[in-house]
Write a protein that holds these residues in place. Structure first.
Motif, PDB file in Angstrom:
ATOM      1  N   GLY A 125      -5.802  12.473  13.995  1.00 48.96           N
ATOM      2  CA  GLY A 125      -6.901  13.052  14.080  1.00 48.96           C
ATOM      3  C   GLY A 125      -6.939  14.319  14.702  1.00 48.96           C
ATOM      4  O   GLY A 125      -7.152  15.300  13.700  1.00 48.96           O
ATOM      5  N   ARG A 126      -6.538  14.001  15.578  1.00 50.64           N
ATOM      6  CA  ARG A 126      -6.901  15.218  16.728  1.00 50.64           C
ATOM      7  C   ARG A 126      -6.324  16.657  16.258  1.00 50.64           C
ATOM      8  O   ARG A 126      -6.692  17.310  16.556  1.00 50.64           O
ATOM      9  N   LEU A 127      -5.082  16.226  16.340  1.00 49.76           N
ATOM     10  CA  LEU A 127      -4.429  17.445  15.722  1.00 49.76           C
ATOM     11  C   LEU A 127      -4.067  17.861  14.655  1.00 49.76           C
ATOM     12  O   LEU A 127      -3.040  17.230  14.182  1.00 49.76           O
ATOM     13  N   THR A 128      -4.446  18.798  14.196  1.00 49.26           N
ATOM     14  CA  THR A 128      -4.544  19.601  12.863  1.00 49.26           C
ATOM     15  C   THR A 128      -4.275  21.436  12.730  1.00 49.26           C
ATOM     16  O   THR A 128      -4.778  21.330  13.877  1.00 49.26           O
ATOM     17  N   GLY A 129      -4.513  22.210  11.560  1.00 49.78           N
ATOM     18  CA  GLY A 129      -3.783  23.213  11.446  1.00 49.78           C
ATOM     19  C   GLY A 129      -2.032  23.477  11.537  1.00 49.78           C
ATOM     20  O   GLY A 129      -2.083  22.917   9.992  1.00 49.78           O
ATOM     21  N   ALA A 130      -2.441  25.156  10.509  1.00 51.59           N
ATOM     22  CA  ALA A 130      -1.199  25.122   9.871  1.00 51.59           C
ATOM     23  C   ALA A 130      -0.152  24.824  10.874  1.00 51.59           C
ATOM     24  O   ALA A 130      -0.057  24.797  12.214  1.00 51.59           O
ATOM     25  N   GLY A 131       0.558  24.364  10.087  1.00 56.78           N
ATOM     26  CA  GLY A 131       2.362  24.206  10.262  1.00 56.78           C
ATOM     27  C   GLY A 131       2.515  22.403  11.450  1.00 56.78           C
ATOM     28  O   GLY A 131       2.697  22.157  11.989  1.00 56.78           O
ATOM     29  N   VAL A 132       1.246  21.936  10.903  1.00 58.46           N
ATOM     30  CA  VAL A 132       1.533  20.132  11.907  1.00 58.46           C
ATOM     31  C   VAL A 132       1.053  19.287  10.833  1.00 58.46           C
ATOM     32  O   VAL A 132       0.137  19.813  10.452  1.00 58.46           O
ATOM     33  N   VAL A 133       1.952  18.546  10.882  1.00 61.08           N
ATOM     34  CA  VAL A 133       2.473  17.320   9.908  1.00 61.08           C
ATOM     35  C   VAL A 133       2.257  16.102  10.526  1.00 61.08           C
ATOM     36  O   VAL A 133       2.948  16.578  11.664  1.00 61.08           O
ATOM     37  N   THR A 134       1.583  14.792  10.391  1.00 59.80           N
ATOM     38  CA  THR A 134       2.588  14.083  11.235  1.00 59.80           C
ATOM     39  C   THR A 134       3.250  13.172  10.738  1.00 59.80           C
ATOM     40  O   THR A 134       3.911  13.819   9.516  1.00 59.80           O
ATOM     41  N   ASP A 135       4.331  12.947  11.906  1.00 56.12           N
ATOM     42  CA  ASP A 135       5.631  12.113  11.732  1.00 56.12           C
ATOM     43  C   ASP A 135       5.467  11.088  11.238  1.00 56.12           C
ATOM     44  O   ASP A 135       5.561  10.092  10.405  1.00 56.12           O
ATOM     45  N   LEU A 136       4.794   9.905  12.299  1.00 60.68           N
ATOM     46  CA  LEU A 136       3.848   8.635  12.102  1.00 60.68           C
ATOM     47  C   LEU A 136       3.383   8.984  13.149  1.00 60.68           C
ATOM     48  O   LEU A 136       2.332   9.326  13.993  1.00 60.68           O
ATOM     49  N   THR A 137       2.522   7.549  12.457  1.00 61.94           N
ATOM     50  CA  THR A 137       1.216   6.386  13.144  1.00 61.94           C
ATOM     51  C   THR A 137       1.576   5.365  13.685  1.00 61.94           C
ATOM     52  O   THR A 137       2.364   4.274  13.633  1.00 61.94           O
ATOM     53  N   VAL A 138       0.682   4.938  15.780  1.00 58.48           N
ATOM     54  CA  VAL A 138       1.023   3.996  15.866  1.00 58.48           C
ATOM     55  C   VAL A 138       0.074   2.967  15.300  1.00 58.48           C
ATOM     56  O   VAL A 138      -0.993   3.484  16.097  1.00 58.48           O
ATOM     57  N   HIS A 139       0.367   1.313  15.179  1.00 59.78           N
ATOM     58  CA  HIS A 139      -0.568   0.534  14.892  1.00 59.78           C
ATOM     59  C   HIS A 139      -0.286  -0.535  15.793  1.00 59.78           C
ATOM     60  O   HIS A 139       0.426  -0.842  15.577  1.00 59.78           O
ATOM     61  N   ALA A 140      -1.799  -0.687  16.282  1.00 66.69           N
ATOM     62  CA  ALA A 140      -1.104  -2.021  17.178  1.00 66.69           C
ATOM     63  C   ALA A 140      -2.964  -2.544  17.284  1.00 66.69           C
ATOM     64  O   ALA A 140      -4.253  -1.749  16.808  1.00 66.69           O
ATOM     65  N   GLY A 141      -3.281  -3.899  16.917  1.00 72.20           N
ATOM     66  CA  GLY A 141      -3.935  -5.392  16.911  1.00 72.20           C
ATOM     67  C   GLY A 141      -4.360  -5.876  17.720  1.00 72.20           C
ATOM     68  O   GLY A 141      -2.883  -6.503  17.756  1.00 72.20           O
ATOM     69  N   ARG A 142      -5.213  -6.857  18.792  1.00 71.24           N
ATOM     70  CA  ARG A 142      -4.869  -7.499  19.371  1.00 71.24           C
ATOM     71  C   ARG A 142      -4.540  -8.576  18.482  1.00 71.24           C
ATOM     72  O   ARG A 142      -5.704  -8.894  17.713  1.00 71.24           O
ATOM     73  N   CYS A 143      -3.480 -10.074  18.459  1.00 70.64           N
ATOM     74  CA  CYS A 143      -3.699 -10.604  17.391  1.00 70.64           C
ATOM     75  C   CYS A 143      -5.244 -11.736  17.477  1.00 70.64           C
ATOM     76  O   CYS A 143      -5.368 -11.954  16.290  1.00 70.64           O
ATOM     77  N   ARG A 144      -5.695 -12.373  18.125  1.00 66.55           N
ATOM     78  CA  ARG A 144      -7.197 -12.481  17.978  1.00 66.55           C
ATOM     79  C   ARG A 144      -8.217 -11.667  17.500  1.00 66.55           C
ATOM     80  O   ARG A 144      -9.714 -12.306  17.002  1.00 66.55           O
ATOM     81  N   ASP A 145      -8.255 -10.678  16.898  1.00 70.82           N
ATOM     82  CA  ASP A 145      -8.766 -10.112  16.857  1.00 70.82           C
ATOM     83  C   ASP A 145      -8.715  -9.232  15.278  1.00 70.82           C
ATOM     84  O   ASP A 145      -9.082  -7.893  14.381  1.00 70.82           O
ATOM     85  N   MET A 146      -7.350  -9.302  14.774  1.00 72.40           N
ATOM     86  CA  MET A 146      -6.933  -9.300  13.181  1.00 72.40           C
ATOM     87  C   MET A 146      -7.655 -10.487  12.260  1.00 72.40           C
ATOM     88  O   MET A 146      -8.548 -11.297  13.262  1.00 72.40           O
ATOM     89  N   ALA A 147      -7.144  -9.791  11.086  1.00 72.65           N
ATOM     90  CA  ALA A 147      -8.326 -10.161  10.240  1.00 72.65           C
ATOM     91  C   ALA A 147      -7.524 -11.463   9.932  1.00 72.65           C
ATOM     92  O   ALA A 147      -6.435 -12.061  10.640  1.00 72.65           O
ATOM     93  N   ALA A 148      -8.326 -12.716   9.359  1.00 68.52           N
ATOM     94  CA  ALA A 148      -7.787 -13.619   9.307  1.00 68.52           C
ATOM     95  C   ALA A 148      -6.854 -14.306   8.382  1.00 68.52           C
ATOM     96  O   ALA A 148      -6.705 -13.375   7.030  1.00 68.52           O
ATOM     97  N   PRO A 149      -6.139 -15.424   8.252  1.00 66.17           N
ATOM     98  CA  PRO A 149      -5.029 -15.273   7.422  1.00 66.17           C
ATOM     99  C   PRO A 149      -5.893 -15.572   6.796  1.00 66.17           C
ATOM    100  O   PRO A 149      -6.939 -16.463   5.496  1.00 66.17           O
TER     101      PRO A 149
END
Length: 305
Positions: A125-149
Motif C-alpha cells: 500500500g505504500r506506492l500508489t498513484g496514477a499508473g501504479v498497479v499491484t502485480d503481486l503480494t508476498v505473504h508470509a507467516g511464521r508457522c507458530r504464529d499462524m491460525a490454529a488448524p
C-alpha cells in the motif's frame, strides 16, 4: 551496497529486521550482492536464451547498473507470464527522488524492448498513484504464529504422481474457463515437477470426509531475500472450491508438518482474490508488494503487463 546506497530498499531492510533481527540487514545485503553480480553476467543472460527478439543481443538480458543526472538504478528486463509481448523492467534498487524521473530513465535505457512498465517492491500500500498497479503480494507467516488448524482436513503424503498431476491439470483447466485473465498470469506446475514433489514427500493430498479434495506442495525456498518454506502449488478440486479447504490445509501444514520457527511464504497474483483471502485466514499477511509503474502516457500508456 546497502540501504544508504539504495534508499528504495528501506522497506525491505525494515521487514528483514522484523523477521531476522539484527542479522536482517546482512540478509538483504547478500541478496543485493547476488543481484549486482548479474550485471553484464552472460550466465544470467543465458537464462533468457529461449527469448528471441529482433535486434536484441543475448547480453542485453543481463542486469544493468544505470547512472543518470537524476539518479542511479539496478535492474533488468523481465516478461510477464512468460509472454514476450508483456515486457517490463524489474528495478531491483534505485535512488531516484522522483518517480517520473525513474520512469524516464527506464523507458530510455530499455527502449529496445519497449517495456510497458517498471516493477518495484515496497511495503503493501505504500506506492500508489496514477499508473501504479499491484502485480503481486508476498505473504508470509511464521508457522507458530499462524491460525490454529480447524480440524476439517488432514494431510497425507501424495505418493501417486499421476493422480497428483491430473488433479493439478483439472484445477487449472477450470480456471481457464472461470477466470481466463488470472490463468494468463499463472501457470500450473508441469508434470515432471509435480511427480518430483511426490517422490520427495513435498506434495500432500488434502483430505476431507474421506476424499482427496486438493493438493498442497511446499518446499524450502525464498522470495527475493525472504527465506522459509514456500508454497509451490495449492489447488482444490473444482467441486470442492469455496469451502475454505485451502486455508485449513495451510494451517494444518504449519502446525503438523512445518518447523514452528520457519516462515510459510509465497507470492499471490493481484487477480487471485481467493488465494489472498486464503492466506489472510491462515495467518499469512502481506509483507511486501510488487507494483507496476506504467511507462506510457495517457490511458493506453498506463496499461501494464
Amino acid at each position: 551496497m546497502s540501504s544508504t546506497r539504495w534508499p528504495s530498499l528501506a522497506d525491505q531492510y525494515a521487514l528483514a529486521h522484523l523477521v531476522y533481527g539484527d542479522g536482517g540487514h546482512r540478509v538483504v545485503d547478500d541478496w543485493l550482492s547476488e543481484q549486482t553480480a548479474r550485471v553484464d553476467d552472460p550466465e544470467f543472460a543465458a537464462e533468457f536464451r529461449e527469448v528471441r527478439l529482433p535486434g536484441i543481443s543475448p547480453g542485453e538480458f543481463a542486469h544493468r547498473l544505470v547512472g543518470s543526472s537524476r539518479g542511479d538504478l539496478l535492474g533488468g528486463i523481465r516478461f510477464r507470464g512468460r509472454d514476450i509481448g508483456r515486457p517490463f523492467v524489474e528495478v531491483v534498487a534505485h535512488d531516484f527522488e522522483d518517480l517520473g524521473d525513474l520512469r524516464d530513465c527506464v523507458r530510455s535505457e530499455w527502449a529496445a524492448f519497449a517495456p510497458r512498465a517498471l516493477r518495484l517492491y515496497a511495503a503493501p500500500g505504500r506506492l500508489t498513484g496514477a499508473g501504479v498497479v499491484t502485480d503481486l503480494t508476498v505473504h508470509a507467516g511464521r508457522c507458530r504464529d499462524m491460525a490454529a488448524p480447524d480440524g476439517r482436513v488432514e494431510l497425507t503424503r501424495f505418493d501417486v504422481g499421476d493422480e497428483a498431476v491430473r488433479l493439478v491439470a483439472r484445477a487449472y483447466g477450470r480456471l481457464a474457463t472461470t477466470d481466463p485473465a488470472l490463468r494468463r498470469n499463472i501457470f500450473a506446475a508441469d508434470a515432471e515437477a509435480v511427480t518430483a514433489w511426490c517422490a520427495a514427500g513435498r506434495a500432500h493430498a488434502v483430505r476431507a470426509g474421506g476424499r482427496t479434495v486438493g493438493l498442497l506442495a511446499v518446499a524450502p525456498g525464498r522470495v527475493n531475500w525472504l527465506e522459509g518454506d514456500e508454497i509451490l502449488e495449492e489447488v482444490i478440486e473444482p467441486e470442492y472450491a469455496g469451502r475454505r479447504y485451502a486455508a485449513s490445509a495451510q494451517t494444518c501444514w504449519a502446525r503438523l508438518v512445518g518447523d514452528r520457527d520457519r516462515l510459510l511464504l509465497g507470492t499471490i497474483d493481484r487477480l487471485n482474490t481467493a488465494s489472498r483471502h486464503t492466506a489472510l485466514r491462515a495467518g499469512r499477511p502481506a509483507v511486501l508488494e510488487a507494483v507496476f509503474v506504467a511507462l506510457g502516457d495517457g490511458e493506453e500508456g498506463r496499461r501494464v503487463p
